[in-house]
Design an enzyme around this catalytic site. Sequence first.
Site, PDB file in Angstrom:
ATOM      1  CD  GLU A   1     -22.573   1.595 -65.102  1.00 18.97           C
ATOM      2  OE1 GLU A   1     -22.338   0.995 -66.149  1.00 18.97           O
ATOM      3  OE2 GLU A   1     -22.334   1.114 -63.980  1.00 18.97           O
TER       4      GLU A   1
ATOM      5  CB  VAL B   1     -27.605  -7.600 -59.238  1.00 20.98           C
ATOM      6  CG1 VAL B   1     -28.526  -6.979 -58.188  1.00 20.98           C
ATOM      7  CG2 VAL B   1     -28.340  -7.719 -60.569  1.00 20.98           C
TER       8      VAL B   1
ATOM      9  CE  LYS C   1     -26.429  -2.446 -60.862  1.00 22.33           C
ATOM     10  NZ  LYS C   1     -25.911  -1.265 -60.159  1.00 22.33           N
TER      11      LYS C   1
HETATM   12  N1  HSE Z   1     -22.643   2.374 -61.621  1.00 22.42           N
HETATM   13  C1  HSE Z   1     -23.083   1.230 -60.890  1.00 22.42           C
HETATM   14  C2  HSE Z   1     -23.563   1.683 -59.530  1.00 22.42           C
HETATM   15  C3  HSE Z   1     -21.943   0.258 -60.773  1.00 22.42           C
HETATM   16  O1  HSE Z   1     -23.239   2.803 -59.134  1.00 22.42           O
HETATM   17  O2  HSE Z   1     -24.270   0.942 -58.862  1.00 22.42           O
HETATM   18  C4  HSE Z   1     -22.305  -1.078 -60.193  1.00 22.42           C
HETATM   19  O3  HSE Z   1     -23.220  -1.768 -61.003  1.00 22.42           O
END
Ligand code: HSE
Length: 347
Positions: A214, A157, A229
Amino acid sequence: MPMNVLRVAVIGFGVVGRGFAKALLRRRRTLAEEFNLNLEVVAISDLKWGSVYDEDGLDLERCLSIVESGGSLEDYPSGVKGLSSLETIREAEYDVMVELTPTNVETGEPGLTHIAEALRMGRHVVTTNKGPISLAYWDLTEMAEERGVSLRFEGTVMSGTPVLSLLREGLGGDLVEEVYGILNGTNNFILTQMEAGKSFEEALREAQRLGYAEADPTMDVEGWDAAAKAAIIANAVMGGRMKPQDVRREGITGVTSEEVVKAVREGKRVKHVARVWREGGRVYASVAVEKLPLSHPLSTVTGVKNALVARTENLGEVFVTGPGAGGVETGQAVLSDVLAIYRLHYR
Ligand code: HSE
């Protein structure tokens, strides 16, 4: 006094794995001087980049330069090559397994198996992988407790911005009644770029190039990442029992540039907000697009930054902001977790 050595096996050498290596290289001297600690990475295993295990420790600069020039870790000049991630976890000698493979919020795999296996073998685990922690927090915690080892996941998180340690340790004894905030860096970056006139697609491409998104960016833009999260906060901070699938979820794919720009003209800002709250003895969570007044603390949070507000019984509101994504930023969370394990178990 001889230096203490903590041996680390790194599973997953993508943006975060390499970010951890870079964060560690930057801070290595301090770890030696201040903590008398040599954090030795002895194994790296990655589906794409190959694997290497050397019980005497790996030269991280060399591993980084091999991978960043498109080579394979099998070209590393010493050690055992070709072990799969599970073989590395089972056969290598190490103290902490660091699990940094891509997130899957449906199955948690392959991270879930990696983590369960390392815990079963009595190894400490640090992860930034949101899949296993959002889906199986209680089972994994029980496994770790049974074996007297630590399972830490600060980087799941707000990347390296230390919110889980704040909520779980810093606020120890207080009652967290509600947590809300901006928990996805990619989406916040895209919304900020759209406000500045970029298209959704252009902004997403930039977020991918910068290593924020991601591996599968629909996880970000459809709200799954923020939902995972929120589930982690619901379970690990507020004692809930929920999965990402239980979070009421809205992504940002329906937001248009016109809407973002018009909101500003109306004194508002479009934000993707996660909320976790207690109600009638249960914990609930949602992620949704909200239009917040420009004066709202979350409206000041732009780009890849994230922010979180915790409302607690003894403190009222606590506001934290900082980077929400990025390789070195998330690598710093791994570093802080490994150091916490060292303090707790080895000093
Ligand atoms: N893809 C996620 C974001 C990465 O952009 O927050 C961090 O957890």
